[in-house]
Motif scaffolding. Sequence first.
Motif, mmCIF file in Angstrom:
data_model
loop_
_atom_site.group_PDB
_atom_site.id
_atom_site.type_symbol
_atom_site.label_atom_id
_atom_site.label_comp_id
_atom_site.label_asym_id
_atom_site.label_seq_id
_atom_site.Cartn_x
_atom_site.Cartn_y
_atom_site.Cartn_z
ATOM 1 N N ASP A 87 44.361 124.939 27.061
ATOM 2 C CA ASP A 87 43.285 124.962 26.039
ATOM 3 C C ASP A 87 44.445 123.900 25.081
ATOM 4 O OD1 ASP A 87 41.744 127.179 26.746
ATOM 5 O OD2 ASP A 87 42.332 128.213 26.279
ATOM 6 N N ASP A 88 45.536 124.202 25.000
ATOM 7 C CA ASP A 88 46.299 123.049 24.564
ATOM 8 C C ASP A 88 45.866 121.592 24.418
ATOM 9 O OD1 ASP A 88 46.910 124.863 22.611
ATOM 10 O OD2 ASP A 88 49.103 124.816 23.859
ATOM 11 N N VAL A 89 45.727 121.315 25.915
ATOM 12 C CA VAL A 89 45.587 120.259 26.256
ATOM 13 C C VAL A 89 44.137 119.767 25.108
ATOM 14 C CG1 VAL A 89 45.060 118.113 28.349
ATOM 15 C CG2 VAL A 89 47.519 119.904 28.280
ATOM 16 N N ARG A 90 43.014 120.601 25.921
ATOM 17 C CA ARG A 90 42.114 121.016 25.476
ATOM 18 C C ARG A 90 41.788 119.966 24.405
ATOM 19 N NH1 ARG A 90 40.288 125.213 27.474
ATOM 20 N NH2 ARG A 90 40.751 124.470 29.894
ATOM 21 N N ALA A 91 42.340 121.118 23.402
ATOM 22 C CA ALA A 91 42.070 121.094 22.251
ATOM 23 C C ALA A 91 42.247 119.450 21.771
ATOM 24 C CB ALA A 91 43.069 121.735 21.098
ATOM 25 N N VAL A 100 46.742 120.925 12.178
ATOM 26 C CA VAL A 100 46.405 119.685 12.335
ATOM 27 C C VAL A 100 46.216 119.489 13.990
ATOM 28 C CG1 VAL A 100 46.902 116.496 12.306
ATOM 29 C CG2 VAL A 100 48.282 119.413 11.019
ATOM 30 N N GLY A 101 44.563 118.503 13.467
ATOM 31 C CA GLY A 101 43.919 117.699 15.034
ATOM 32 C C GLY A 101 45.183 116.713 15.673
ATOM 33 N N VAL A 102 45.868 116.995 16.615
ATOM 34 C CA VAL A 102 46.663 116.386 17.414
ATOM 35 C C VAL A 102 45.909 114.775 18.408
ATOM 36 C CG1 VAL A 102 48.605 117.218 16.279
ATOM 37 C CG2 VAL A 102 48.222 117.491 18.612
ATOM 38 N N SER A 103 46.172 114.261 18.949
ATOM 39 C CA SER A 103 45.219 113.615 20.215
ATOM 40 C C SER A 103 46.842 113.087 20.780
ATOM 41 C CB SER A 103 43.883 112.394 19.272
ATOM 42 O OG SER A 103 45.081 111.968 19.092
ATOM 43 N N ILE A 104 46.433 112.700 21.965
ATOM 44 C CA ILE A 104 47.854 112.303 22.446
ATOM 45 C C ILE A 104 46.798 110.207 23.287
ATOM 46 C CG2 ILE A 104 49.382 112.048 24.945
ATOM 47 C CD1 ILE A 104 49.617 114.384 22.865
ATOM 48 N N ASN A 105 47.909 109.389 23.158
ATOM 49 C CA ASN A 105 47.498 108.488 24.103
ATOM 50 C C ASN A 105 48.489 107.455 24.071
ATOM 51 O OD1 ASN A 105 48.351 106.351 21.969
ATOM 52 N ND2 ASN A 105 46.844 107.421 20.419
ATOM 53 N N ALA A 106 47.932 106.700 25.124
ATOM 54 C CA ALA A 106 49.433 105.811 25.755
ATOM 55 C C ALA A 106 49.278 104.476 25.839
ATOM 56 C CB ALA A 106 49.047 105.188 27.462
ATOM 57 N N ALA A 160 41.191 113.753 20.110
ATOM 58 C CA ALA A 160 40.897 112.687 20.711
ATOM 59 C C ALA A 160 39.130 111.520 20.214
ATOM 60 C CB ALA A 160 41.160 111.941 21.395
ATOM 61 N N SER A 161 38.551 112.849 21.322
ATOM 62 C CA SER A 161 37.365 112.119 21.156
ATOM 63 C C SER A 161 36.311 112.003 19.522
ATOM 64 C CB SER A 161 36.122 113.540 22.393
ATOM 65 O OG SER A 161 35.207 112.895 22.365
ATOM 66 N N ALA A 162 36.849 113.450 19.112
ATOM 67 C CA ALA A 162 35.993 113.447 17.486
ATOM 68 C C ALA A 162 36.524 112.627 16.837
ATOM 69 C CB ALA A 162 36.249 114.879 16.983
ATOM 70 N N ALA A 163 37.540 111.902 16.934
ATOM 71 C CA ALA A 163 38.146 110.936 16.369
ATOM 72 C C ALA A 163 38.022 109.388 16.058
ATOM 73 C CB ALA A 163 39.566 110.927 15.898
ATOM 74 N N LEU A 164 37.102 109.427 17.732
ATOM 75 C CA LEU A 164 36.199 108.651 18.142
ATOM 76 C C LEU A 164 34.721 107.800 17.179
ATOM 77 C CD1 LEU A 164 37.676 108.090 22.229
ATOM 78 C CD2 LEU A 164 38.246 106.427 19.774
ATOM 79 N N SER A 165 34.595 109.414 17.588
ATOM 80 C CA SER A 165 32.773 109.263 16.465
ATOM 81 C C SER A 165 32.931 109.553 15.497
ATOM 82 C CB SER A 165 32.117 110.612 16.956
ATOM 83 O OG SER A 165 32.845 111.716 16.197
ATOM 84 N N GLU A 166 34.295 109.143 14.482
ATOM 85 C CA GLU A 166 34.378 109.144 12.343
ATOM 86 C C GLU A 166 34.537 107.536 12.345
ATOM 87 O OE1 GLU A 166 35.670 111.070 10.044
ATOM 88 O OE2 GLU A 166 34.893 112.790 11.563
ATOM 89 N N PRO A 167 33.396 107.047 11.312
ATOM 90 C CA PRO A 167 33.618 105.518 11.181
ATOM 91 C C PRO A 167 35.064 105.194 10.729
ATOM 92 C CG PRO A 167 31.488 107.132 9.454
ATOM 93 C CD PRO A 167 32.818 108.120 10.580
ATOM 94 N N GLN A 168 35.235 104.029 10.927
ATOM 95 C CA GLN A 168 36.161 103.580 10.446
ATOM 96 C C GLN A 168 37.523 104.073 9.647
ATOM 97 O OE1 GLN A 168 38.525 102.089 12.698
ATOM 98 N NE2 GLN A 168 39.941 101.825 11.905
ATOM 99 N N PRO A 169 36.593 103.778 8.621
ATOM 100 C CA PRO A 169 37.374 104.250 7.443
ATOM 101 C C PRO A 169 37.780 105.360 7.366
ATOM 102 C CG PRO A 169 34.854 102.510 6.960
ATOM 103 C CD PRO A 169 35.182 103.322 8.326
#
Length: 75
Positions: free
Chosen positions: A46-50, A14-20, A55-64
């Motif tokens: 590499d894990d941190v980069r992924a 699963v593509g995971v992202s980190i946020n604060a 996170a970057s890819a998720a931002l480019s997805e349309p909200q729905p």
Amino acid sequence: MNAHPIERLRRAGVGVSINADDPALLDTCLEHEYALCRDQFSWSDDDVRAAAEAASAALSEPQPARVSQRTTPAA
């Protein structure tokens, strides 16, 4: 932190992202959150980069699309 599901999800592909979330309220920052994953789960560069790329890819997805990906139950 050991009970957090992020590492199990990441290892399952699963593509995971980190946020604060709310840095001021939670007294944290993104760098600290990445450091926690490095320390607790032995993440490599590499894990941190992924995670950052996810996170970057998720931002480019349309909200729905973001909402449906989050709410779709796993098979």
